[in-house]
Design an enzyme around this catalytic site. Structure first.
Site, short mmCIF file in Angstrom:
data_model
loop_
_atom_site.label_atom_id
_atom_site.label_comp_id
_atom_site.label_asym_id
_atom_site.label_seq_id
_atom_site.Cartn_x
_atom_site.Cartn_y
_atom_site.Cartn_z
N LYS A 50 -3.52 -6.08 0.20
CA LYS A 50 -2.93 -6.25 1.56
C LYS A 50 -3.56 -7.55 2.46
CE LYS A 50 -0.72 -4.03 -0.47
NZ LYS A 50 -0.90 -3.00 -1.52
N TYR A 78 5.04 -2.60 -8.93
CA TYR A 78 4.33 -2.77 -7.55
C TYR A 78 3.29 -3.96 -7.45
CZ TYR A 78 5.51 1.94 -5.48
OH TYR A 78 5.93 2.86 -4.73
N GLY A 99 0.99 -1.05 -15.19
CA GLY A 99 0.54 0.35 -14.81
C GLY A 99 -0.79 0.75 -14.85
N ALA A 147 -1.97 6.24 -2.64
CA ALA A 147 -3.30 6.68 -1.81
C ALA A 147 -3.10 7.84 -0.72
CB ALA A 147 -3.82 5.39 -0.93
N HIS A 193 14.73 -1.47 22.97
CA HIS A 193 15.21 -2.99 22.58
C HIS A 193 14.41 -4.07 23.07
CE1 HIS A 193 18.48 -5.85 21.80
NE2 HIS A 193 18.25 -6.26 23.11
P1 FAD Z 1 -9.52 6.31 -6.68
O1 FAD Z 1 -9.29 5.64 -5.57
O2 FAD Z 1 -9.35 5.57 -8.30
O3 FAD Z 1 -11.00 6.82 -6.62
C1 FAD Z 1 -11.59 7.78 -7.64
C2 FAD Z 1 -12.83 7.38 -7.62
O4 FAD Z 1 -13.59 8.38 -8.76
C3 FAD Z 1 -13.57 6.06 -8.05
O5 FAD Z 1 -14.26 5.39 -7.00
C4 FAD Z 1 -14.21 6.19 -9.33
O6 FAD Z 1 -15.36 5.44 -9.32
C5 FAD Z 1 -14.82 7.63 -9.07
N1 FAD Z 1 -14.98 8.37 -10.42
C6 FAD Z 1 -14.35 8.54 -11.49
N2 FAD Z 1 -14.60 9.04 -12.43
C7 FAD Z 1 -16.14 9.71 -11.90
C8 FAD Z 1 -17.15 10.44 -12.27
N3 FAD Z 1 -17.04 11.04 -13.62
N4 FAD Z 1 -18.17 10.89 -11.78
C9 FAD Z 1 -18.31 10.30 -10.45
N5 FAD Z 1 -17.26 9.39 -9.78
C10 FAD Z 1 -16.29 9.29 -10.55
N6 FAD Z 1 -1.43 2.98 -3.12
C11 FAD Z 1 -0.95 2.71 -1.76
O7 FAD Z 1 -0.54 4.19 -1.43
N7 FAD Z 1 -0.69 1.68 -1.06
C12 FAD Z 1 -0.90 0.49 -1.38
O8 FAD Z 1 -0.63 -0.27 -0.80
C13 FAD Z 1 -1.59 0.57 -2.89
N8 FAD Z 1 -1.94 -0.90 -3.32
C14 FAD Z 1 -2.60 -0.84 -4.36
C15 FAD Z 1 -2.93 -1.97 -5.06
C16 FAD Z 1 -3.72 -2.26 -6.02
C17 FAD Z 1 -3.95 -3.36 -6.48
C18 FAD Z 1 -4.19 -0.88 -6.76
C19 FAD Z 1 -4.98 -1.22 -8.21
C20 FAD Z 1 -3.70 0.23 -6.41
C21 FAD Z 1 -2.95 0.41 -4.97
N9 FAD Z 1 -2.63 1.47 -4.72
C22 FAD Z 1 -1.99 1.94 -3.65
C23 FAD Z 1 -2.83 2.95 -5.43
C24 FAD Z 1 -4.20 3.42 -4.91
O9 FAD Z 1 -5.22 2.44 -4.91
C25 FAD Z 1 -4.41 4.76 -5.44
O10 FAD Z 1 -3.35 5.46 -5.70
C26 FAD Z 1 -5.61 5.47 -4.88
O11 FAD Z 1 -6.74 4.90 -4.83
C27 FAD Z 1 -5.83 6.99 -5.72
O12 FAD Z 1 -6.89 7.40 -5.06
P2 FAD Z 1 -7.88 8.48 -5.82
O13 FAD Z 1 -8.68 8.90 -4.92
O14 FAD Z 1 -6.78 9.54 -6.57
O15 FAD Z 1 -8.52 7.65 -7.00
P1 NAI Z 2 3.89 -0.08 -12.07
O1 NAI Z 2 4.33 1.03 -12.96
O2 NAI Z 2 4.55 -0.12 -10.73
O3 NAI Z 2 4.68 -1.20 -12.73
C1 NAI Z 2 4.37 -1.62 -14.12
C2 NAI Z 2 5.59 -2.42 -14.58
O4 NAI Z 2 5.25 -3.08 -16.00
C3 NAI Z 2 7.11 -1.85 -14.88
O5 NAI Z 2 7.81 -2.51 -14.46
C4 NAI Z 2 6.99 -1.86 -16.54
O6 NAI Z 2 8.28 -1.71 -16.80
C5 NAI Z 2 6.38 -3.04 -16.67
N1 NAI Z 2 5.80 -3.10 -18.19
C6 NAI Z 2 4.98 -1.93 -18.84
N2 NAI Z 2 4.83 -2.39 -20.01
C7 NAI Z 2 5.29 -3.67 -20.23
C8 NAI Z 2 5.02 -4.86 -21.12
N3 NAI Z 2 4.39 -4.37 -22.38
N4 NAI Z 2 5.47 -5.97 -21.16
C9 NAI Z 2 6.14 -6.28 -19.71
N5 NAI Z 2 6.29 -5.20 -18.74
C10 NAI Z 2 5.74 -4.18 -18.86
O7 NAI Z 2 2.50 -0.32 -12.33
P2 NAI Z 2 1.49 -1.44 -11.56
O8 NAI Z 2 2.19 -2.72 -10.90
O9 NAI Z 2 0.25 -1.69 -12.54
O10 NAI Z 2 0.77 -0.41 -10.47
C11 NAI Z 2 0.30 0.76 -10.55
C12 NAI Z 2 0.67 1.79 -9.78
O11 NAI Z 2 -0.37 1.56 -8.58
C13 NAI Z 2 1.90 1.86 -9.09
O12 NAI Z 2 2.82 2.78 -9.87
C14 NAI Z 2 1.38 2.48 -7.68
O13 NAI Z 2 1.36 3.87 -8.00
C15 NAI Z 2 0.15 1.76 -7.29
N6 NAI Z 2 0.38 0.50 -6.35
C16 NAI Z 2 0.73 0.91 -5.23
C17 NAI Z 2 1.21 -0.04 -4.35
C18 NAI Z 2 1.69 0.22 -3.06
O14 NAI Z 2 1.93 1.29 -2.65
N7 NAI Z 2 2.04 -0.84 -2.39
C19 NAI Z 2 0.70 -1.28 -4.57
C20 NAI Z 2 0.10 -1.70 -5.81
C21 NAI Z 2 -0.08 -0.35 -6.74
#
Ligand code: FAD
Ligand code: NAI
Length: 465
Positions: free
Chosen positions: A49, A180, A267, A316, A440
């Site tokens: 973000k 996403y 994904g 998250a 508004h």
């Molecule tokens: P995680 O955040 O993955 O945390 C898990 C933790 O467990 C990690 O720190 C890892 O090191 C630790 N761990 C794993 N195995 C072990 C072990 N055996 N021992 C000790 N520690 C361990 N979600 C949103 O809601 N809004 C967004 O805007 C958004 N943007 C995103 C953008 C990107 C680029 C990505 C990749 C994800 C985004 N997400 C977003 C998804 C969000 O980041 C995840 O849904 C969220 O972080 C999941 O939280 P969690 O606590 O389940 O896992």
């Molecule tokens: P995603 O599931 O959102 O999108 C993956 C995309 O890749 C899909 O459209 C799928 O059809 C496509 N795809 C799969 N295999 C493919 C292939 N071989 N060739 C071409 N296209 C293919 O997964 P993404 O973007 O990696 O994000 C993972 C997750 O992280 C999201 O599902 C979401 O839960 C979380 N996330 C949330 C955000 C938010 O809340 N703003 C921002 C970023 C991630």
């Protein structure tokens, strides 16, 4: 003596749960193998973000001449941008460390592995530490999926992690996956100056999201100059003289795209590697998730799972909510995960946000519905922000008028969706929303007008009877 609880993983699910457990008087230890704050704070929600905000600002400066503002000499310093982003991450993760400390949560940095249902071994820098606990919460999150032919080297092929720490802005970025991350980061790089091509396997961007909203996003991609190739699969790539040649298969046949950067965002998959779940009597399902009941309990009564490892949606805020529920249950409260809806926000351009059921989901559930929508083009506030693309759409039950879903695309809708989530959570009707006075000129007026439109009574658009 209070119960001892161990939380494995300090992402938004794990650290939130640990703090709540401590607030409820339990003795808490968190084990984290990499970084406090997990994916979200370090390589996910927050850094993405930050970069998206920078891209949007740069783009907006370019558009400001419409308002009579011409900026010259605007430059992007990538190193400074990345270090600004890193500063935000450091502040937030440091904040999590401080909160855990203030709540007297013990933090052990290392990788946890089950010995039995009450014991884990933690591999730390100093050696293996054995921890025993009455209850254990698994919050190990998820990791990016790699597809054949595109192993992440974070150089030629970025995962989202590499894409969030660029050394330069690519000239031509090929993004595999139009979900996403692919769209959020693809649009961000376009605004920072890259040519961007998105390869998506299905028939459209953002599969599963409300199609009317997605149409606006696809139109905006086109306007920004992003090429979206649907029903397209990347087969592999060759690298020569600083260029990558991506082989793709489309409906029209096979071809090669030349680029200088690939990002693969197809994904994420739940992560439980090295946990030795079997030692605790647990196993993941076919998709890698741990099954839980409404109290976030796995089939082993003293072990809970929360966040991405516990199932979709991998967001998250859903993980944090599950963490709070698990903490309450462990503390002996009568509690269960009973949220009626989980809002989803996508930081594309324009932004998109959704809560509750889509029209397709209503049809599948056999619900009769009525809908109303209001375009931001008719909003004075949107006009004054020079941001009029998109709309708010409300879906209500045809018989009871209860809100079933709210979907929107447009300016700041990632903020607007909170009102819709509250309304659905409270069991509000579209009439409740329509009768609520909205200040508004503000963007939320669009929500009120969309609710009025459900009844054919929107004031600021003409609705044919
Ligand atoms: P995680 O955040 O993955 O945390 C898990 C933790 O467990 C990690 O720190 C890892 O090191 C630790 N761990 C794993 N195995 C072990 C072990 N055996 N021992 C000790 N520690 C361990 N979600 C949103 O809601 N809004 C967004 O805007 C958004 N943007 C995103 C953008 C990107 C680029 C990505 C990749 C994800 C985004 N997400 C977003 C998804 C969000 O980041 C995840 O849904 C969220 O972080 C999941 O939280 P969690 O606590 O389940 O896992
Ligand atoms: P995603 O599931 O959102 O999108 C993956 C995309 O890749 C899909 O459209 C799928 O059809 C496509 N795809 C799969 N295999 C493919 C292939 N071989 N060739 C071409 N296209 C293919 O997964 P993404 O973007 O990696 O994000 C993972 C997750 O992280 C999201 O599902 C979401 O839960 C979380 N996330 C949330 C955000 C938010 O809340 N703003 C921002 C970023 C991630």
């Amino acid at each position: 003596m209070s119960k001892k609880v161990l939380v494995i993983g300090a992402g938004p699910a794990g650290y939130v749960s640990a703090i709540r457990l401590a607030q409820l008087g339990l003795q808490v230890t968190v084990v984290e193998k990499e970084y406090l704050g997990g994916t979200c704070l370090n390589v996910g929600c927050i850094p993405s973000k930050a970069l998206i905000a920078a891209g949007s600002l740069l783009h907006k400066i370019g558009e400001a001449s419409t308002m009579g503002i011409t900026a010259t000499g605007v430059k992007l310093d990538v190193e400074k941008l990345v270090s600004w982003k890193a500063g935000i991450v450091a502040k937030l993760t440091g904040g999590v460390g401080g909160l855990l400390k203030n709540h007297k949560v013990e933090v052990v940095m290392g990788s946890a592995s089950f010995v039995d249902r009450n014991t884990v071994n933690v591999k730390t820098k100093e050696g293996v530490k054995t921890i025993k606990a009455d209850d254990i919460v698994i919050a190990t999150g998820s990791v990016p999926i790699a597809i054949p032919g595109f192993a992440f080297d974070e150089d030629k092929v970025w995962s989202s992690t590499g894409a969030l720490a660029p050394k330069r802005v690519p000239q031509h970025l090929v993004v595999i996956g139009g979900g996403y991350i692919g769209l959020e980061l693809g649009m961000m790089y376009r605004k920072l100056g890259s040519k961007v091509t998105v390869l998506e396997a299905t028939a459209g961007a953002l599969p599963g999201q409300e199609r009317d909203c997605v149409k606006v996003i696809e139109r905006s991609m086109k306007k920004l100059g992003i090429e979206l190739l649907t029903e397209t699969f990347a087969q592999g790539y060759e690298h020569k003289d600083g260029k990558s040649f991506v082989r793709i298969k489309t409906k029209a046949g096979e071809k090669t795209i030349e680029c200088d950067q690939i990002a693969s965002t197809v994904g994420r998959k739940p992560y439980s590697e090295g946990l030795a779940l079997d030692k605790a009597g647990l196993a993941v399902d076919a998709k890698g998730f741990l099954a839980v009941d409404k109290q976030m309990r796995t089939k082993i009564a003293n072990i809970y799972a929360i966040g991405d490892i516990a199932g979709q949606p991998m967001l998250a805020h859903k993980g944090s909510k599950e963490g709070l529920v698990a903490a309450g249950v462990i503390a002996g409260h009568k509690e269960e995960y009973d949220a009626r809806c989980v809002p989803a926000v996508i930081f594309t351009s324009p932004e998109m946000a959704s809560v509750g059921l889509t029209e397709e989901q209503c049809a599948a559930a056999g619900k009769t519905i009525k809908t109303g929508s209001f375009p931001f083009a008719a909003s004075g506030r949107a006009m004054s922000l020079m941001d009029t693309e998109g709309f708010v759409k409300i879906i209500a039950d045809a018989k009871t008028d209860e809100l079933l879903g709210v979907h929107m695309v447009g300016p700041e809708v990632t903020e607007l969706v909170a009102e819709a989530a509250l309304a659905i959570e409270m069991g509000a009707t579209s009439e409740d929303l329509a009768r609520t006075i909205h200040a508004h000129p503000t963007l939320p007026e669009a929500m009120m007008e969309a609710a009025e439109a459900v009844h054919g009574m929107a004031v600021h658009i003409y609705q044919k009877k």
